[in-house]
Scaffold this motif. Structure first.
Motif, short mmCIF file in Angstrom:
data_model
loop_
_atom_site.label_atom_id
_atom_site.label_comp_id
_atom_site.label_asym_id
_atom_site.label_seq_id
_atom_site.Cartn_x
_atom_site.Cartn_y
_atom_site.Cartn_z
N GLY A 121 0.88 -1.13 -0.08
CA GLY A 121 -0.13 -0.02 -0.03
C GLY A 121 0.71 1.25 0.06
N VAL A 122 0.26 2.40 -0.15
CA VAL A 122 0.76 3.67 -0.10
C VAL A 122 0.30 4.55 0.66
CG1 VAL A 122 1.54 5.68 -1.77
CG2 VAL A 122 1.80 3.44 -2.62
N ILE A 123 1.02 5.79 1.18
CA ILE A 123 0.61 6.96 1.75
C ILE A 123 1.36 7.91 1.05
CG2 ILE A 123 0.55 8.24 3.93
CD1 ILE A 123 0.52 5.64 5.63
N THR A 124 0.48 8.84 0.71
CA THR A 124 1.13 9.85 -0.25
C THR A 124 0.72 11.16 0.80
OG1 THR A 124 1.11 11.15 -2.23
CG2 THR A 124 -0.95 10.22 -1.47
N PHE A 125 1.86 12.13 0.92
CA PHE A 125 1.69 13.58 1.39
C PHE A 125 1.32 14.67 0.37
CE2 PHE A 125 4.85 12.13 4.82
CZ PHE A 125 4.05 11.99 5.72
N SER A 126 1.65 14.37 -0.74
CA SER A 126 1.16 15.52 -1.86
C SER A 126 1.25 14.80 -3.22
CB SER A 126 2.20 16.78 -1.61
OG SER A 126 1.82 17.71 -2.55
N THR A 127 0.48 14.28 -3.73
CA THR A 127 0.52 13.61 -5.01
C THR A 127 0.61 14.61 -5.96
OG1 THR A 127 -0.46 11.81 -6.41
CG2 THR A 127 -1.88 13.13 -5.19
N THR A 128 1.44 14.32 -7.08
CA THR A 128 1.49 14.98 -8.41
C THR A 128 0.44 14.32 -9.50
OG1 THR A 128 3.09 13.70 -9.05
CG2 THR A 128 3.71 15.90 -8.26
N LEU A 129 -0.29 13.35 -9.17
CA LEU A 129 -1.32 12.87 -9.96
C LEU A 129 -2.57 13.36 -10.11
CD1 LEU A 129 -1.12 8.71 -9.06
CD2 LEU A 129 0.35 9.89 -10.69
N SER A 130 -3.36 13.38 -11.17
CA SER A 130 -4.70 13.75 -11.35
C SER A 130 -5.72 13.26 -10.37
CB SER A 130 -4.96 14.13 -12.65
OG SER A 130 -5.39 12.53 -13.12
N LYS A 131 -6.60 13.61 -10.21
CA LYS A 131 -7.62 12.82 -9.49
C LYS A 131 -8.05 11.53 -10.10
CE LYS A 131 -11.66 15.80 -10.41
NZ LYS A 131 -12.70 16.55 -9.69
N GLU A 132 -8.07 11.66 -11.37
CA GLU A 132 -8.59 10.61 -12.49
C GLU A 132 -7.58 9.39 -12.28
OE1 GLU A 132 -10.70 14.25 -13.19
OE2 GLU A 132 -8.44 13.55 -13.26
N GLU A 133 -6.21 9.76 -12.26
CA GLU A 133 -5.30 8.96 -12.10
C GLU A 133 -5.22 8.44 -10.80
OE1 GLU A 133 -1.80 10.47 -14.97
OE2 GLU A 133 -1.94 11.61 -13.39
N LEU A 134 -5.30 8.90 -9.84
CA LEU A 134 -5.34 8.48 -8.28
C LEU A 134 -6.57 7.64 -8.17
CD1 LEU A 134 -3.57 8.87 -6.11
CD2 LEU A 134 -5.10 10.66 -5.20
N SER A 135 -7.78 7.99 -8.72
CA SER A 135 -8.81 6.99 -8.51
C SER A 135 -8.55 5.66 -9.20
CB SER A 135 -10.04 7.69 -9.09
OG SER A 135 -10.72 8.92 -8.28
N ALA A 136 -8.10 5.80 -10.38
CA ALA A 136 -7.90 4.45 -11.09
C ALA A 136 -7.03 3.69 -10.38
CB ALA A 136 -7.29 4.94 -12.42
N LEU A 137 -5.86 4.20 -9.94
CA LEU A 137 -4.95 3.40 -8.93
C LEU A 137 -5.60 2.99 -7.69
CD1 LEU A 137 -1.91 2.71 -9.25
CD2 LEU A 137 -1.38 4.62 -7.84
N GLY A 138 -6.36 3.70 -7.13
CA GLY A 138 -7.07 3.25 -5.82
C GLY A 138 -7.96 2.10 -6.03
N GLN A 139 -8.48 2.00 -7.31
CA GLN A 139 -9.54 0.91 -7.35
C GLN A 139 -8.89 -0.64 -7.41
OE1 GLN A 139 -11.46 2.57 -11.00
NE2 GLN A 139 -13.16 1.53 -10.36
N LYS A 140 -7.56 -0.36 -7.49
CA LYS A 140 -6.86 -1.66 -7.72
C LYS A 140 -6.03 -1.82 -6.32
CE LYS A 140 -6.72 -1.92 -12.71
NZ LYS A 140 -5.60 -1.98 -13.78
N HIS A 141 -5.59 -0.78 -5.41
CA HIS A 141 -4.64 -0.78 -4.84
C HIS A 141 -5.21 -0.02 -3.43
CE1 HIS A 141 -1.73 -2.73 -7.52
NE2 HIS A 141 -2.13 -1.81 -8.22
N SER A 142 -4.28 -0.22 -2.34
CA SER A 142 -4.63 0.71 -1.14
C SER A 142 -3.81 1.95 -1.11
CB SER A 142 -4.49 -0.32 0.18
OG SER A 142 -5.29 -1.51 -0.02
N ILE A 143 -4.51 3.03 -1.06
CA ILE A 143 -3.84 4.29 -1.10
C ILE A 143 -4.59 5.30 0.07
CG2 ILE A 143 -3.39 6.40 -2.22
CD1 ILE A 143 -3.40 4.53 -4.85
N VAL A 144 -3.70 5.88 1.01
CA VAL A 144 -4.07 6.90 1.85
C VAL A 144 -3.50 8.16 1.65
CG1 VAL A 144 -4.26 7.54 4.15
CG2 VAL A 144 -4.70 5.23 3.51
N GLN A 145 -4.12 9.19 1.47
CA GLN A 145 -3.62 10.65 1.43
C GLN A 145 -3.79 11.20 2.66
OE1 GLN A 145 -4.87 12.77 -2.52
NE2 GLN A 145 -6.67 11.42 -2.17
N CYS A 146 -2.53 11.86 3.00
CA CYS A 146 -2.27 12.48 4.25
C CYS A 146 -1.79 13.97 4.14
CB CYS A 146 -1.22 11.63 4.84
SG CYS A 146 -0.93 12.19 6.68
#
Length: 334
Positions: A121-146
């Protein structure tokens, strides 16, 4: 030897959790001796060989998580990572902290570790991905934004109410009698920056104080940039009597600029920082600042990540923790 045996099967046969098996494999002192022997008995009986890089990796089998941070030199991150590591250690996970320098390609390169199942899984402090890219990744993997986050689906978020925190800081100035209140910040690309500016503007508007655009300055994250931005404010024909800074490093630079001009803090200009880092207590005068519960932010982020890594039923929560204005010498009138 059962070549297809996984760490989950070892845990099931030993009657323990996957995290406990991981601790035994890594010789953790947190495991009771009786439990250790039970796990080792299963491992030896079936000649289990952990293969964390194999193609058949299943959920949580690597027992590693990735933390993506823009940099390693901002004071707030160290305390948040401490909270992440504490919760990770309790559950038998290892934490890999990697800076991205806010470069999209670097972040995507590091996220290949998640896609290739080298981390769980991933914890990200400040992603440079778009919300669409992040959503697509989150559908398959565990992601938390902090702290910093995009309004993306299929992810969890942990933060404070940045807009209200800024509102509270600026309202404190107004309660002290200030009308000429400036603001200095870092990157306008950050969601928290935009929220804090909204809080600044709302506090002024609520008290019928005009918002002067020349009193809003943006530059960088560090003290020398806070000093440079404050010098710009001090050169105005009508300088402010109070400055709200979006982090403590900027506030320290602001204090230094005011003092170098021969003015006093808070006698001539009052200053408020943000984050309540150790730096805030080293300033002269000691900084009034907005406290973020940094350790709790990290601990909560890791707790959410663990849940989604180990449970088939994922929960996509937005958790807002409480902030607090800490009043100190940089606003106190003697």
């Amino acid at each position: 030897m059962q070549k297809s045996m996984t760490i989950q099967e070892v845990a099931q046969l030993a009657g323990v959790s996957v995290a406990t098996v991981s601790r035994v494999l890594n010789e953790s002192p947190l495991v009771k001796e009786a439990t250790r022997q039970k796990v080792l008995s299963v491992i030896h009986k079936f000649d289990y060989q952990p293969n964390l890089l194999g193609r058949d990796l299943r959920r949580s089998e690597t027992m590693k998580v990735l933390v993506l941070t823009p940099s390693l030199d901002r004071p707030i991150f160290a305390e948040i990572v401490k909270g992440i590591e504490e919760r990770a250690n309790e559950a038998g996970y290892y934490v890999l902290v990697c800076p991205t320098s806010n470069h999209l390609e670097r972040e995507k390169e590091l996220l290949q570790m998640l896609k290739n199942r080298l981390v769980d899984g991933v914890i990200t402090f400040s992603t440079t991905l778009s919300k669409e890219e992040l959503s697509a990744l989150g559908q398959k993997h565990s992601i938390v934004q902090c702290c910093e986050f995009e309004n993306a689906s299929y992810t969890c978020c942990v933060s404070i109410d940045d807009e209200q925190a800024a509102f509270d800081a600026v309202s404190h100035f107004i309660e002290l009698g200030h009308q000429r209140i400036a603001m200095i910040g870092a990157s306008t690309l950050l969601y928290s920056t935009r929220l804090r500016e909204q809080g600044y503007r709302r506090a002024l508007a609520q008290h019928h104080i005009p918002c002067r655009e020349e009193w809003i300055k943006y530059g960088g994250f560090f003290h020398h940039e806070g000093e440079a931005l404050t010098n710009e404010l001090l050169q105005l024909q009508i300088p402010p009597t109070a400055i709200f800074c979006m982090n403590d490093s900027l506030a320290i630079g602001s204090v230094n600029a005011i003092k170098k001009k021969g003015w006093s803090v808070p006698g001539d200009i009052a200053v408020i920082g943000f984050d309540n880092t150790h730096e805030a207590t080293m300033s002269t005068p000691v900084l009034t600042t907005v406290h973020q519960p940094k350790y709790d932010l990290g601990y909560t982020a890791m707790n959410l990540l663990i849940h989604n890594m180990v449970h088939p039923e994922k929960k996509y929560e937005n958790v807002i923790l409480q902030h607090q204005l800490i009043e100190r010498e940089s606003t106190l009138q003697t």
